[in-house]
Design a protein around this motif. Sequence first.
Motif, PDB file in Angstrom:
ATOM      1  N   GLU A 172       0.701  -1.351   0.065  1.00  0.00           N
ATOM      2  CA  GLU A 172      -0.148   0.092  -0.054  1.00  0.00           C
ATOM      3  C   GLU A 172       0.896   1.289   0.199  1.00  0.00           C
ATOM      4  O   GLU A 172       1.015   2.143   0.829  1.00  0.00           O
ATOM      5  N   ARG A 226      -1.729   4.574   3.512  1.00  0.00           N
ATOM      6  CA  ARG A 226      -2.488   4.324   4.756  1.00  0.00           C
ATOM      7  C   ARG A 226      -2.762   5.729   5.393  1.00  0.00           C
ATOM      8  O   ARG A 226      -3.633   6.077   6.044  1.00  0.00           O
ATOM      9  N   GLU A 262      -5.274  10.234   6.109  1.00  0.00           N
ATOM     10  CA  GLU A 262      -5.601   8.687   6.411  1.00  0.00           C
ATOM     11  C   GLU A 262      -6.544   7.975   5.346  1.00  0.00           C
ATOM     12  O   GLU A 262      -7.425   8.549   5.171  1.00  0.00           O
ATOM     13  N   ARG A 263      -5.862   7.118   4.549  1.00  0.00           N
ATOM     14  CA  ARG A 263      -6.753   6.392   3.583  1.00  0.00           C
ATOM     15  C   ARG A 263      -7.629   7.419   2.457  1.00  0.00           C
ATOM     16  O   ARG A 263      -8.622   7.020   2.389  1.00  0.00           O
TER      17      ARG A 263
END
Length: 559
Positions: free
Chosen positions: A160, A182, A489-490
């Motif tokens: 990721e 992430r 975040e994400r």
Amino acid sequence: MKSSLDPSIKYIKTDILVIGAGGAGLRAAIEAKKSGLEVFLLGKEVLGCAHTGMAMGGLNASMVKPATPEFHSQITIEGGYFINNYKMVKVFGKEMPARIHDLESYGVIFDRLDSGQFYTWAGPKQKYPLNVCVGDYTGREMMQGLVDEARKLEIKYTDEFFVSKLLTVKSQVVGAIGINIRNAQSVVFQTKSVILATGGAGRMYKVTTNAMSNTGDGYAMALEAGAELIDMEMVQFHPTGMANTPSVLGVLVTEKVRAHGGILRNKLGERFMSKYFPKEMELAKRDEVSRSIYTEVAEGRGTDKHAVYLHVDHWTKEQILELIPDVYEQYKNTGVDISKEPMEIYPSMHHMMGGINVDEWCRSSIPGLFAAGEVTRTVHGANRLGGNSIAECQVFGRRAGIAASKFAKKIKNSQLPKEQIKKEQTRIFSFINRKAGVTPHVVEDKLKQVMWDKVGIFRDEKRLLQAKKAIAELKIEAKKMKTRTNLKERNRDLQDCLEIENMLATAESVVEAAILRKESRGAHSRIDYPEMKKEWEKNISVKKINGKLVTEVINVIKG
């Protein structure tokens, strides 16, 4: 690593950085690790979930006589319409059997006969069977073996992770910068060798067999670093993508179906391949079958779902479950029992035959930059034979690992280019910081439609020029993209923004090369230049010079 650079950035020093963790990247990392150097492997996906795992049919290798390496090389060149890199094709045919044995040593269990001999099947152009497989889920099993071997060797890995730019000093690649998906943490890698194994660019088309991660990242980064791309106009459309419901549109139906007697019919019940390729029938080359299906549908003989029928309902259910269990499940999940009724299929964008220009040791024209797999131009020419994709990943993934290791042992790490890092940081986070603009999916949807409508199975000057104009406008629009949230975040929108810019750069190179090639050859079929011409038995090069793409016709490597 201590540095006077931006303290908000994490710095990692390694000898060899492998970008992309599919079949080519994993094989490269495994081989590089044998050198004793430090290897770091990066993937956009969770380890083991790269696009390679979606490959179904198998790998071509001369494992069973009378097939030979020479025969494998010969049909690859013929299938590629004679613009392949002949030198690399010869290496490919010769070394592929040993790569099958490597995969077996990693735990991949290929199908065998009761005698112990490999079970092989013949795809298009194969007078002698070459395709070695594990059911119709070969890619998945191959990935498992490669991942297991990488873990045994304790190769450092971060999943990721999105690499956005290669860092260069005096025209040599010295590192890369990107973000942890992430949490958007910026990371700079300082390295002696980079191996790009980022796969293809299927997501820039409306209908594709490709995974979401195939967004042309490697092509775009290589162009920006000064590398040369070859054969970018050669985009393969697999003739059999699922078409019975929108939720599975384009999902691959393996060539193994047609190779074992699957029959194509139009809505009138006619076995239409007899009109186009009466000798080869369903086993004509991929570009030939795709054009035939396109024509049947365009002329009104398709189903109400813009498709044709692929029959295996003349097989026993036991045969279906033995030969193509995944295909059976794919259709069963949409309410179709292929043992009782036909599949509906239509061509789907499948593979990029072109890519970074590398030699037989996967060296690009930029010192320190190596590449392997679909991101490169290697053996396929104007049309890829089924079974040659995940196969060439193993041959040239290994070679990239060897060559990158040798290069890394000869040099020391260079200083990192601070200004490049700062500029790229600003670009990445501009999508989050921007107060107003367009959301990335708006630009992406427009690009997909342009490529599908204007740069598809059949092409002409008018539509290609329309595509060129539309892409230029989308590049301007993309500069105004913004994420819907400023959370780090994400933030999927942030990744989308970065990927869309890569897809636009890749699409532009495809269109420029397609405009220049004024003939029809393999996957490049122009209705305004319908003949294949001997004088066009050439490759087309694309480079970025002073911010603009420059194309050039060059000679095929036949030595």
